[in-house]
Scaffold this motif. Sequence first.
Motif, mmCIF file in Angstrom:
data_model
loop_
_atom_site.group_PDB
_atom_site.id
_atom_site.type_symbol
_atom_site.label_atom_id
_atom_site.label_comp_id
_atom_site.label_asym_id
_atom_site.label_seq_id
_atom_site.Cartn_x
_atom_site.Cartn_y
_atom_site.Cartn_z
ATOM 1 N N ARG A 189 43.335 33.283 35.188
ATOM 2 C CA ARG A 189 42.237 34.059 34.601
ATOM 3 C C ARG A 189 41.319 33.144 33.798
ATOM 4 O O ARG A 189 40.097 33.213 33.919
ATOM 5 C CB ARG A 189 42.766 35.175 33.694
ATOM 6 N N LEU A 225 43.536 40.095 40.052
ATOM 7 C CA LEU A 225 42.286 40.846 40.210
ATOM 8 C C LEU A 225 42.236 42.030 39.233
ATOM 9 O O LEU A 225 41.205 42.302 38.620
ATOM 10 C CB LEU A 225 42.170 41.330 41.663
ATOM 11 N N ARG A 226 43.390 42.685 39.055
ATOM 12 C CA ARG A 226 43.438 43.808 38.107
ATOM 13 C C ARG A 226 43.127 43.314 36.695
ATOM 14 O O ARG A 226 42.379 43.948 35.955
ATOM 15 C CB ARG A 226 44.822 44.464 38.130
ATOM 16 N N LEU A 286 41.387 40.677 35.846
ATOM 17 C CA LEU A 286 39.970 40.294 35.753
ATOM 18 C C LEU A 286 39.082 41.530 35.664
ATOM 19 O O LEU A 286 38.069 41.540 34.973
ATOM 20 C CB LEU A 286 39.573 39.441 36.954
ATOM 21 N N ARG A 287 39.471 42.571 36.388
ATOM 22 C CA ARG A 287 38.682 43.810 36.394
ATOM 23 C C ARG A 287 38.874 44.624 35.117
ATOM 24 O O ARG A 287 38.100 45.533 34.840
ATOM 25 C CB ARG A 287 39.064 44.685 37.597
ATOM 26 N N SER A 288 39.943 44.319 34.353
ATOM 27 C CA SER A 288 40.236 45.147 33.175
ATOM 28 C C SER A 288 39.215 44.919 32.061
ATOM 29 O O SER A 288 39.054 45.749 31.182
ATOM 30 C CB SER A 288 41.655 44.866 32.672
ATOM 31 N N GLU A 289 38.539 43.774 32.084
ATOM 32 C CA GLU A 289 37.502 43.528 31.069
ATOM 33 C C GLU A 289 36.242 43.058 31.795
ATOM 34 O O GLU A 289 35.890 41.868 31.743
ATOM 35 C CB GLU A 289 37.973 42.465 30.083
ATOM 36 N N PRO A 290 35.567 43.975 32.491
ATOM 37 C CA PRO A 290 34.469 43.585 33.374
ATOM 38 C C PRO A 290 33.337 42.856 32.663
ATOM 39 O O PRO A 290 32.646 42.027 33.265
ATOM 40 C CB PRO A 290 33.990 44.906 33.987
ATOM 41 N N ARG A 321 30.675 37.748 41.339
ATOM 42 C CA ARG A 321 31.417 38.294 42.482
ATOM 43 C C ARG A 321 32.768 37.595 42.586
ATOM 44 O O ARG A 321 32.831 36.371 42.422
ATOM 45 C CB ARG A 321 30.679 38.020 43.789
ATOM 46 N N GLY A 330 41.000 46.367 43.208
ATOM 47 C CA GLY A 330 39.631 46.350 42.666
ATOM 48 C C GLY A 330 38.671 45.423 43.395
ATOM 49 O O GLY A 330 37.559 45.180 42.900
ATOM 50 N N ALA A 331 39.066 44.896 44.570
ATOM 51 C CA ALA A 331 38.159 43.975 45.287
ATOM 52 C C ALA A 331 36.935 44.719 45.797
ATOM 53 O O ALA A 331 37.047 45.825 46.323
ATOM 54 C CB ALA A 331 38.886 43.336 46.471
ATOM 55 N N ASP A 332 35.763 44.103 45.634
ATOM 56 C CA ASP A 332 34.577 44.684 46.273
ATOM 57 C C ASP A 332 33.844 43.667 47.156
ATOM 58 O O ASP A 332 32.763 43.959 47.662
ATOM 59 C CB ASP A 332 33.634 45.357 45.264
#
Length: 316
Positions: A37, A72-73, A75-79, A86, A104-106
């Motif tokens: 992270r 990924l979770r 990293l996505r937890s504090e956008p 990206r 949470g991948a986009d």
Amino acid sequence: MNTSKPTVARTAVRIVEVGPRDGLQNEPANLPLDAKRELIERLARAGLREIEAGAFVSPKHIPQMADSGPLLRLLRSEPERLAGVRLPVLTPNLQGYTAAVEAGADHVAVFAAASETFSQKNINCSIDESLRRFEPVLAAARAARIRVRGYLSCVVACPYEGAIAPATVAALAAELMNMGCSEISLGDTIGVGTPGTVLPMLEAVARLVPLKQLGGHFHDTYGMAVTNCYAAYEFGVRTFDASVAGLGGCPYAPGASGNVATEDLVYLFEGLGASTGVDLDALVECGSWVCAQLGRPSSSRVAASRIARRAGDAAA
Ligand code: HMG
Ligand code: MG
């Protein structure tokens, strides 16, 4: 300090940082989750806007990527910490795609090869079977409006089959585009290409796929990666993959070294007057940090020289 001052402004380039995936997948030391992270956040602070964060592949094959879901979770937890960045991930089949989206991948990427033997060794199926496996991934991604990058490995040569014909690469790149990929990253997986082989390959591919949808992915085994990036830039390519400190290699390409070092690519393009949006000092700092975590030296010539100069200044 960039010692080669540009005289002419050139078109900006887009750098896709693949160190946290292509780099770390082949490092003997496995970074803990928090260090991964921190690496991604440091890269983002240096200005990188596309950072390949991991791979949803079999942990038996690539144990270094086994924590891509939790990463990924996290990293996505504090956008807000990665606003505007990206975080694409590799998804070789629907199983990987589903797990990636759940985490949470986009942005995702499928990966094929222009060599049958490499395809079998890397993803345990023929080229044709691999394309059939990508179909449901692309269909699901289309429905979810998720962008899918297509990688093509061994675009110049294969470690098992030798030289690969440009026409083979072009046909597969076009097929991946027809299937719905948004762009194709052309991989010199074993880093043996020179402009003498890279340019004929690019010429063949560019007849079928628009240049703006092509990326260069050059490994540096023979020390030609920067040269190949420059040749591809002059040809018209504007997207380049790179790995901070030149980390990594490919687990199915014995002896292959990491990608072109991001530091070296930033120095090259800023020197040409082609903006990268990356702060070289912050990137060198990030490269030193990750090398210390991994207990290995940097493969970046630019970073090594800046660090040596700084040490000399401090000692003076
Ligand atoms: P397979 O063995 O053909 O799959 O693997 P399978 O469908 O027969 O399933 C076998 C086992 O794998 C099962 O588990 C599945 O659940 C599991 P078991 O029942 O034995 O416990 N499995 C998975 N597990 C996690 N995620 C998945 C997944 N799919 C099946 N998505 C597979 C096919 C592709 C998964 C496997 O061969 C694999 O993981 N290979 C590793 C590929 C890889 O990561 N290579 C390195 C990246 S590519 C690269 O570096 C090149 C690039 O940088 C460009 C360049 O430089 O050229 C992109
Ligand atoms: Mg690679």
